[in-house]
Design an enzyme around this catalytic site. Structure first.
Site, PDB file in Angstrom:
ATOM      1  N   HIS A  91      45.588  30.339  46.592  1.00 13.53           N
ATOM      2  CA  HIS A  91      46.993  30.272  46.980  1.00 13.53           C
ATOM      3  C   HIS A  91      47.192  30.817  48.392  1.00 13.53           C
ATOM      4  O   HIS A  91      47.673  31.939  48.591  1.00 13.53           O
ATOM      5  CB  HIS A  91      47.859  31.035  45.980  1.00 13.53           C
ATOM      6  CG  HIS A  91      48.052  30.310  44.699  1.00 13.53           C
ATOM      7  ND1 HIS A  91      48.390  30.946  43.521  1.00 13.53           N
ATOM      8  CD2 HIS A  91      47.950  28.992  44.391  1.00 13.53           C
ATOM      9  CE1 HIS A  91      48.494  30.039  42.554  1.00 13.53           C
ATOM     10  NE2 HIS A  91      48.231  28.859  43.065  1.00 13.53           N
ATOM     11  N   GLU A 121      46.636  30.336  36.487  1.00 10.07           N
ATOM     12  CA  GLU A 121      45.674  31.130  35.714  1.00 10.07           C
ATOM     13  C   GLU A 121      46.129  31.281  34.269  1.00 10.07           C
ATOM     14  O   GLU A 121      45.325  31.179  33.332  1.00 10.07           O
ATOM     15  CB  GLU A 121      45.487  32.505  36.364  1.00 10.07           C
ATOM     16  CG  GLU A 121      44.405  33.330  35.678  1.00 10.07           C
ATOM     17  CD  GLU A 121      44.272  34.719  36.263  1.00 10.07           C
ATOM     18  OE1 GLU A 121      43.965  35.650  35.492  1.00 10.07           O
ATOM     19  OE2 GLU A 121      44.474  34.896  37.481  1.00 10.07           O
TER      20      GLU A 121
END
Length: 335
Positions: free
Chosen positions: A47, A132
Site C-alpha cells: 500500500h 489482509e
C-alpha cells in the site's frame, strides 16, 4: 533580544520498509527481470502510491480481480495475502502464480486453519474490508468473525465460550488491539491467545519509535499512503503520545507550510511500505524552511530478512504456456 526558537527534526528509527515489503517489491522487480513484462499483480503489491507507480513504469500491471488477467500469464499475489479461493481462480484461469504474501501474514493464515480444524470460534481483530483481513477470513469463513475494535466486542456471539481464540491483522495499533483483547477476555474468560503475537515486529517497532518521538514533537509528519493501515496507525499513535498534531502525506509537496506555525520540533517517520527516498525528500523540504537539525530517535534494531518466493526459481512463462496448451477448453485445471 529574545533568542530564536531552536528548530529541529526528530527522525524515527526504525521506519520505512519492513522485511515483508522489501521481499514483495523485489519479487516484482525480479519477476520482470526474469520473465519480462507484463507481470500482473493482484491488488497493489504494497500500500504505497510511489511504489506502485514505479513498478507500473517497469511493466507491472495491477488488477483488482484474478479474472482480469489474460490466461497464459503470470499473476503475483500481494504482500497482504489472499484467500484459498483466489488460488483456485488462478488455476481455473490457467495462470502461473507467484505468492508474495508476507511470511508473517502466512503465519496468521496457518493459525486460522489450525484453530478451524480444532473447531474453535476465531475472533479476528482487524479492519473490515482490508485485504489482509479478507485473505485471512477466507481460510476458514465458517469459523471466523471480525472484531473491528473494542466497541465491536458487544456484538460478538460464539458457540462455546470455552473454545474461542483471537487472531489479529498484522498492521494494527498494538495498544488498540490489546484494548480489544482485554474487552474480549472480560466477555469470554476462556479466550485463547495465539502462540505468538500476530502484530508484526515492524509495526510494533515503528509505533514504539513514534511513541518516544511524539512525546517531544509539536508536529509529526508520517510519510505513507492513505490506504496503508500501518501508516494511518502511526498518525494515531503520535497524537496519543503527545504530539500537538500529526499528518499523513505521500510526498513532501503535500505538506502545508501552515502546519509549521509555532512549531519548534517536527517528528518524521514513515510506514512499513515506504521507501526512504520519500523521507529524504521530506527532510529536504523541512531543511529549506529552517529545520535542518536532524536527531535520530532509535528504539530498535532490525535485521530480519525473508527469502524470495520459491516460484521465482521456476520457468513460469513455460508453466503458463503449458497450462493453456494442456488444459485448453477443459474448463478445469490444477496447480
Amino acid at each position: 533580544m529574545t533568542a530564536s526558537p531552536r528548530r529541529r527534526v526528530l527522525l524515527a528509527a526504525p521506519r520505512g520498509y519492513c522485511a515483508g515489503v522489501d521481499r514483495a517489491v523485489i519479487a516484482v522487480e525480479k519477476a520482470l527481470e526474469q520473465y519480462g513484462a507484463p507481470i500482473y499483480v493482484r491488488h497493489e503489491i504494497v500500500h504505497n502510491k510511489y511504489v506502485v507507480q514505479t513498478l507500473e513504469k517497469k511493466g507491472a500491471v495491477f488488477v483488482e480481480r484474478t479474472d482480469e488477467v489474460p490466461e497464459g500469464n503470470i499473476v503475483m499475489f500481494s504482500a497482504h495475502g489472499v484467500a484459498p479461493v483466489v488460488h483456485e481462480e488462478a488455476a481455473r484461469g490457467r495462470l502461473a502464480t507467484i505468492d508474495a504474501t508476507c511470511p508473517l501474514v502466512t503465519k496468521v493464515h496457518k493459525e486460522a486453519v489450525r484453530y478451524a480444524k480444532e473447531d474453535y470460534d476465531i475472533l479476528l481483530i482487524g479492519h473490515e474490508g482490508h485485504e489482509e483481513v479478507i485473505g485471512t477470513s477466507g481460510e476458514a469463513p465458517d469459523h471466523i468473525q471480525l472484531v473491528d475494535g473494542p466497541e465491536d466486542v458487544a456484538n460478538v456471539e460464539v458457540r462455546d465460550p470455552e473454545r474461542v481464540v483471537w487472531l489479529s491483522q498484522t498492521t494494527l495499533s498494538v495498544d488498540e488491539t490489546m484494548e480489544t483483547v482485554d474487552a474480549l477476555k472480560t466477555k469470554f474468560p476462556g479466550l485463547v491467545s495465539p502462540p505468538s503475537d500476530d502484530i508484526c515486529y515492524a509495526t510494533q517497532n515503528r509505533q514504539l519509535a513514534v511513541k518516544e518521538m511524539g512525546a517531544d514533537s509539536d508536529l509529526v509528519i508520517v510519510v505513507g499512503s492513505r490506504n496503508s493501515s500501518n501508516s494511518k496507525r502511526l498518525v494515531e499513535v503520535a497524537k496519543l503520545a503527545g504530539a500537538r498534531e500529526a499528518y499523513l502525506v505521500d510526498f513532501a509537496d503535500e505538506i502545508d507550510e501552515a502546519w509549521l506555525e509555532g512549531v519548534e520540533t517536527v517528528g518524521v517517520t514513515s510506514g512499513a511500505s515506504v521507501p526512504d527516498v520519500l523521507v529524504e525528500q521530506v527532510l529536504e523540504w523541512l531543511a529549506a524552511r529552517g529545520y535542518a537539525d536532524v536527531e535520530i530517535v532509535k528504539t530498535a534494531e532490525e535485521s530480519i530478512t525473508f527469502s524470495l518466493p520459491k516460484e521465482l526459481r521456476r520457468d513460469l512463462r513455460e508453466e503458463a504456456a503449458n497450462l493453456v496448451a494442456e488444459r485448453g477448453g477443459s474448463g478445469t485445471s490444477q496447480e
